[in-house]
Design an enzyme around this catalytic site. Structure first.
Site, PDB file in Angstrom:
ATOM      1  N   ALA A  42      26.912  -4.963  30.136  1.00 44.97           N
ATOM      2  CA  ALA A  42      25.958  -5.363  30.677  1.00 44.97           C
ATOM      3  C   ALA A  42      25.073  -4.524  31.652  1.00 44.97           C
ATOM      4  O   ALA A  42      26.222  -3.828  32.612  1.00 44.97           O
ATOM      5  CB  ALA A  42      24.935  -6.133  30.584  1.00 44.97           C
ATOM      6  N   ASN A  43      23.859  -4.413  32.382  1.00 44.76           N
ATOM      7  CA  ASN A  43      22.957  -4.109  33.510  1.00 44.76           C
ATOM      8  C   ASN A  43      22.537  -5.115  34.640  1.00 44.76           C
ATOM      9  O   ASN A  43      21.804  -6.321  33.368  1.00 44.76           O
ATOM     10  CB  ASN A  43      22.165  -3.291  33.469  1.00 44.76           C
ATOM     11  CG  ASN A  43      21.860  -2.791  32.840  1.00 44.76           C
ATOM     12  OD1 ASN A  43      20.529  -3.816  32.369  1.00 44.76           O
ATOM     13  ND2 ASN A  43      21.771  -1.649  31.086  1.00 44.76           N
ATOM     14  N   ARG A  44      21.325  -5.085  34.352  1.00 47.79           N
ATOM     15  CA  ARG A  44      20.720  -6.605  35.768  1.00 47.79           C
ATOM     16  C   ARG A  44      19.412  -6.318  34.871  1.00 47.79           C
ATOM     17  O   ARG A  44      17.894  -6.823  35.911  1.00 47.79           O
ATOM     18  CB  ARG A  44      20.787  -6.165  37.373  1.00 47.79           C
ATOM     19  CG  ARG A  44      21.547  -6.185  38.436  1.00 47.79           C
ATOM     20  CD  ARG A  44      21.976  -5.505  39.570  1.00 47.79           C
ATOM     21  NE  ARG A  44      23.118  -5.227  39.959  1.00 47.79           N
ATOM     22  CZ  ARG A  44      24.260  -6.621  40.547  1.00 47.79           C
ATOM     23  NH1 ARG A  44      23.840  -8.313  39.713  1.00 47.79           N
ATOM     24  NH2 ARG A  44      25.027  -6.521  40.873  1.00 47.79           N
TER      25      ARG A  44
END
Ligand code: PMT
Length: 409
Positions: A209-211
């Site tokens: 995932a990412n932020r």
């Protein structure tokens, strides 16, 4: 905003119908007049007597009711409203609406109506996830119907959980206000927005995932709805409420996001604010990968579809305006210029997602942004602003670029 507005409330058959009684009360508190139609199924859950007592008017239930037809008539019923709310909207009622069926009073009135329609779906999560329901929702959104909810949570069926709970009465009221407030520069337009990260599963408990928080994409969807657009928001997993008056499709992976975006077309403008994972695990392990005594596993990756580039290159259904974002950590403008050409979009909004951006909490996750808008005309540097202000500014630009709605003479 609802004072003196005429609301026609269609109550479908579901356990959530009890919340529609509270909805009547909330609408009336705000000065709206409420007429109620109940389907046959709805009357298994709440009585016309209760709905009539709260709305202070006769409740309509039958298509072929001599007295009611004489009194007002189902065509007039559909026309004498500023807004039609369908709550709860069952899978069956939405299917009828999507296919233009008119075999009872509720569906006949909905088919005969030329008024804005707001739908609050409520059903079992598996019914909501069924591709047939997804097709009907996409069709209704393309027809200009606005959605509020469904929310995720525990179902009436014991042990069942997931998206399918009807939005709360106050959420429906807020969506109604948004829907009615809007005769804005984007009225009559369909705007598609992507938002948030994607989660790419590695095994049943781990993912890539990412932020991204979804704040920027959700703010754009909300601003477009306020400007009068019919908005479809395709969102990855975020911890934000669904914006009022927006049809939200919740997805997890890039491939699901692409499918939801394609199902939502056609659109006049498509804005891709989501931080889509470029890669996913080449294979998803069926069971949790074990650590015990094993060598550190390699994680072979496969490339995800590029949603923005796919839509920008569509031959027939390309939105008139395709807008991407570029999240860069160095050479922000130069890299974004290359990205715009490579992906084939009209505009790209470059933002610096490095820790050097100077924005509290970072551009990914924080509340502010600093945009460089790149188009074929060149580069515009926008001042640092809240994500809500960036959204307002972008939506105003989209409205100007699309111009006034073409009307048939
Ligand atoms: O969500 P927030 O916390 O509010 O943060 C906002 C944001 C930083 C996520 C947002 O402003 C932003 O920059 N979004 C795009 C992030 C990104 O993925 O950028 P990119 O440079 O990797 O991708 C370029 C464009 O292609 C983007 O429009 C992206 O949505 C799109 N894309 C990328 C990969 C892919 N497989 N499909 C895509 O559609």
């Amino acid at each position: 905003m609802l004072a003196h507005k005429r609301i026609l409330l269609v109550i479908g058959g579901g356990i959530a119908a009890y919340k529609s009684l509270d909805l009547i009360r909330r609408l009336k508190e705000r000065g709206a007049s409420v007429r109620v139609i109940m389907t046959a199924a709805a009357q298994h859950f709440v009585t016309p007597l209760a709905a009539g007592a709260l709305s202070h008017t006769k409740v309509f239930t039958e298509l072929f009711d001599r007295e009611a037809e004489h009194d007002i008539g189902h065509i007039r019923l559909s026309r004498e409203a500023d807004l039609v709310i369908v709550a709860p909207a069952t899978a069956d009622l939405m299917a009828k609406m999507a296919h233009g069926l008119a075999d009872d009073l509720a569906s006949a009135v909905l088919l005969a109506s030329d008024k804005p329609v707001l739908v609050a779906p409520a059903m079992n999560p598996l019914m909501w996830a069924n591709p047939a329901t997804a097709r009907n929702v996409a069709q209704l959104a393309a027809d200009g119907v606005a959605f509020v909810g469904p929310n995720a949570g525990a179902m009436a069926e014991r042990g069942e959980d997931g998206p399918g709970r009807m939005a709360e009465p106050l959420e429906i009221v807020a969506a109604a206000e948004t829907r009615l407030a809007v005769a804005g520069p984007l009225t009559g337009r369909h705007v598609l927005v992507t938002s948030g990260p994607t989660h790419e599963p590695i095994d049943p408990v781990r993912y890539i995932a990412n932020r991204s928080s979804g704040k920027q994409g959700h703010a754009i969807a909300a601003a477009a709805a306020r400007a009068g657009a019919q908005v479809t928001l395709v969102s990855g997993p975020v911890n934000l409420p669904d914006p009022a008056g927006v049809a939200v499709r919740h997805v997890e992976t890039a491939r699901e996001m692409l499918a939801a975006v394609e199902a939502a077309l056609p659109a006049d403008a498509a804005i891709f604010a989501a931080a889509v994972a470029d890669w996913r695990a080449a294979t998803e392990a069926g069971e949790k990968m074990k650590k015990d005594g094993q060598a550190i596993p390699a994680l072979p990756l496969a490339e995800n579809p590029d949603i923005l580039a796919t839509v920008a290159r569509l031959a027939n259904r390309r939105p008139r305006l395709v807008i991407g974002f570029a999240a860069e950590t160095e050479n922000v403008v130069a890299y974004a210029q290359v990205k715009r050409l490579r992906k084939g979009c009209d505009w790209i909004l470059a933002n610096d997602v490095s820790p050097r951006s100077g924005i509290d909490g970072g551009v990914m996750g924080g509340d502010e942004n600093l945009i460089h808008l790149i188009s074929e005309k060149g580069v515009e540097h926008w001042p640092r602003a809240s994500k809500a202000e960036v959204a307002e500014r972008l939506v105003a630009r989209v409205a100007t670029a699309l111009g006034p709605l073409e009307t048939l003479s």
